[in-house]
Scaffold this motif. Sequence first.
Motif, mmCIF file in Angstrom:
data_model
loop_
_atom_site.group_PDB
_atom_site.id
_atom_site.type_symbol
_atom_site.label_atom_id
_atom_site.label_comp_id
_atom_site.label_asym_id
_atom_site.label_seq_id
_atom_site.Cartn_x
_atom_site.Cartn_y
_atom_site.Cartn_z
ATOM 1 N N ARG A 3 0.833 -1.203 0.000
ATOM 2 C CA ARG A 3 0.000 0.000 0.000
ATOM 3 C C ARG A 3 0.868 1.254 0.000
ATOM 4 N N LYS A 54 3.912 1.512 -1.126
ATOM 5 C CA LYS A 54 4.535 1.611 -2.443
ATOM 6 C C LYS A 54 3.533 2.129 -3.472
ATOM 7 N N ALA A 55 2.309 1.627 -3.415
ATOM 8 C CA ALA A 55 1.270 2.089 -4.345
ATOM 9 C C ALA A 55 0.968 3.570 -4.122
ATOM 10 N N ASP A 56 0.929 3.989 -2.862
ATOM 11 C CA ASP A 56 0.697 5.411 -2.571
ATOM 12 C C ASP A 56 1.834 6.265 -3.117
ATOM 13 N N GLU A 116 3.826 5.493 -5.626
ATOM 14 C CA GLU A 116 3.741 5.490 -7.091
ATOM 15 C C GLU A 116 2.614 6.392 -7.574
ATOM 16 N N GLU A 117 1.498 6.374 -6.832
ATOM 17 C CA GLU A 117 0.391 7.251 -7.212
ATOM 18 C C GLU A 117 0.798 8.715 -7.070
#
Length: 164
Positions: free
Chosen positions: A59, A61-63, A65-66
């Motif tokens: 999560r 990492k996704a945040d 990247e976002e």
Amino acid sequence: MPQIAQLAETYSSQIFWLLVFFGIVFVFIGRGMVPKVMDTVAQRDQQIAADLAAATAARAKADDEEEAWRVRENENRAAAQAIVAKAKADAAVKNEKKLGAAQKRLDTKLAKAEQDISEARNAALAEVEGVAAEAAQDIVQRLAGVKVTAAVAKNAVKKAMANV
């Protein structure tokens, strides 16, 4: 009842076998199975904790990247707006040049048209003066019976036209 009468005689034997049975059960279950079950529960807890940690990391990492994508998207949007603004400015400059050239052409045409109109007006006035002078000569000759020269008639018409 004979079973109750035998109870006192078999009581110690039954307690012995009860203790032996519970001992065997304790050894097999308590020492053999319970540790395996506890190990399985501990492994399951560790797996759940590891999965939660992996999910949290994913999560995060996704945040990240976002957020990076949003930054890139904002930069791209700003660059696109800059390109559009530059294109608009270039188009405005080109339009101004075209309008300036068109205005110059129109001004020269207008000046030529005004000159042509002025020449036509002067020619018309000269023609009107000529016709008026001839008409004045003819009128004076018919009314007064006097013959007037063309130069005198032209001077009289010019003086009359100057007052108009």
